[in-house]
Design an enzyme around this catalytic site. Structure first.
Site, PDB file in Angstrom:
ATOM      1  N   ASP A   1       0.847  -1.264  -0.041  1.00 54.29           N
ATOM      2  CA  ASP A   1       0.165   0.306   0.192  1.00 54.29           C
ATOM      3  C   ASP A   1       1.142   1.345   0.019  1.00 54.29           C
ATOM      4  O   ASP A   1       1.889   1.493   0.907  1.00 54.29           O
ATOM      5  CB  ASP A   1      -0.847  -0.098   1.335  1.00 54.29           C
ATOM      6  CG  ASP A   1      -1.783   1.007   1.538  1.00 54.29           C
ATOM      7  OD1 ASP A   1      -1.488   1.994   0.223  1.00 54.29           O
ATOM      8  OD2 ASP A   1      -3.098   1.072   2.247  1.00 54.29           O
TER       9      ASP A   1
ATOM     10  N   TYR B   1     -12.075  13.703  -5.435  1.00 54.05           N
ATOM     11  CA  TYR B   1     -11.057  13.365  -6.820  1.00 54.05           C
ATOM     12  C   TYR B   1     -10.876  14.486  -7.062  1.00 54.05           C
ATOM     13  O   TYR B   1      -9.367  14.716  -7.901  1.00 54.05           O
ATOM     14  CB  TYR B   1     -12.129  12.901  -7.478  1.00 54.05           C
ATOM     15  CG  TYR B   1     -11.600  12.341  -8.534  1.00 54.05           C
ATOM     16  CD1 TYR B   1     -10.397  11.355  -8.765  1.00 54.05           C
ATOM     17  CD2 TYR B   1     -11.749  12.726  -9.861  1.00 54.05           C
ATOM     18  CE1 TYR B   1      -9.606  10.591  -9.505  1.00 54.05           C
ATOM     19  CE2 TYR B   1     -10.737  12.402 -11.493  1.00 54.05           C
ATOM     20  CZ  TYR B   1      -9.523  11.807 -10.726  1.00 54.05           C
ATOM     21  OH  TYR B   1      -8.849  11.566 -12.367  1.00 54.05           O
TER      22      TYR B   1
ATOM     23  N   LYS C   1      -6.748  15.621  -6.542  1.00 57.30           N
ATOM     24  CA  LYS C   1      -6.011  16.269  -8.312  1.00 57.30           C
ATOM     25  C   LYS C   1      -5.686  17.378  -8.179  1.00 57.30           C
ATOM     26  O   LYS C   1      -4.318  17.361  -8.796  1.00 57.30           O
ATOM     27  CB  LYS C   1      -6.699  15.809  -9.347  1.00 57.30           C
ATOM     28  CG  LYS C   1      -6.897  13.998 -10.022  1.00 57.30           C
ATOM     29  CD  LYS C   1      -6.191  13.234  -9.610  1.00 57.30           C
ATOM     30  CE  LYS C   1      -6.053  11.761  -9.740  1.00 57.30           C
ATOM     31  NZ  LYS C   1      -4.924  10.700 -10.023  1.00 57.30           N
TER      32      LYS C   1
END
Length: 309
Positions: free
Chosen positions: A81, A179, A183
């Site tokens: 991970d 998201y 980003k």
């Protein structure tokens, strides 16, 4: 330590060692295969989870490794991970322990948990920020620490980092507040890393790709559908040539940049630049501030539309 690949004249990444996160499917898989085709030895990272980050019993990293080996390349799987310190550290050490070096890091891992903001749970916010933003920061940090040590030992590398942003991070996207925020944060991280790591021989750039992946083929189903014939504009393999070039020595001098890329198109994104401005030279009243803003907005370019608006 693994042996080197047979030399083929003209291959951009001959003998380089490249780490690609989230490389079991989609864009990451395409990048891993493209790097191998250009002579790189590849560390294929994939935790093996579903599109929303939940466990997937069939981790695909080993399958990509077998594809690379079947084509005559050299690759090793990593299932850690990368959004944990131990996972990110072991990722870098897998490259060093297996191949004795690290030249390029491609941060690509991610998943979606889309909701409109009023319905977005804190857990879904945290999970997406964790895999995208923290999952970029930690591998970058551990790779950069290695390259700094190399520089201090008199072995300044020709190192490359390619981060993965999105049009959602540049313009926003309805239903993707978590998201989009992650980003956008990756763009900021890219700019800072490019400035800080240049002294260690590291170039850092970001891409904002559009391609058919597990994250996009449902959300943008009509756009992402593969055609029956002709050029498949949304194939993830269309993005990989730019990623390979940015990760190679051929990209010397290119750093701190963001590129939109899809199909056959590459665009240099120019980011925030000062637009219309007015300086009174003294404090304004609120009403005066509003009048000035109205005047300046009338002279300014309209922002690009938010995706889905």
């Amino acid at each position: 330590m693994s042996g080197t690949l047979p030399y083929r004249e003209g291959r951009l990444c001959e003998g380089r060692v490249v780490v690609v996160t989230g490389a079991g499917r989609g864009l990451g898989r395409a990048h891993a295969l493209a790097y191998a085709a250009e002579g790189a030895r590849v560390v294929v990272n994939d935790l093996g989870v579903g599109p929303d980050g939940t466990p997937d019993p069939d981790s695909p990293a080993a399958q990509v490794v077998e594809e690379i080996r079947a084509g005559g390349g050299d690759a090793v799987a990593h299932g850690g991970d990368i959004a944990t310190p131990d996972g990110a550290s072991s990722l870098v050490h897998t490259a060093l322990d297996t191949y004795g070096r690290l030249d390029t890091l491609v941060n690509n891992a991610g998943f979606l948990r889309d909701r409109m903001l009023v319905n977005l749970d804190e857990d879904d916010w945290d999970a997406v920020l964790r895999v995208h933003l923290k999952g970029h920061f930690l591998p970058l940090k551990h790779a950069a620490a290695h390259w700094r040590a190399e520089t201090k030992a008199g072995r300044t590398p020709t190192a490359r980092i390619i981060n993965t942003s999105s049009g959602a991070g540049l313009l926003g996207s309805l239903g993707q507040g978590n998201y989009s925020a992650a980003k956008a944060g990756i763009v900021g991280l890219t700019l800072v890393a490019a400035a800080e790591l240049a002294r260690y021989g590291v170039q850092v750039n970001a891409i904002a790709p559009a391609a058919r992946t597990r994250m996009t083929e449902t959300v943008f189903a009509e756009t992402m559908t593969a055609p029956g014939t002709g050029f498949d504009t949304m194939a993830p393999e269309n993005v990989s040539p730019l990623v390979v070039w940015l990760g190679s020595p051929a990209s010397d001098g290119v750093t701190g940049r963001v590129f939109e890329t899809e199909a056959g198109r590459i665009t240099v994104m120019e980011g925030w630049h000062p637009g219309p401005t007015e300086d009174k030279g003294a404090r304004r009243t609120p009403r005066e501030a509003g009048e000035t803003v109205r005047k300046l907005l009338a002279e300014a370019r309209d922002p690009g539309p938010v995706y889905g608006a």
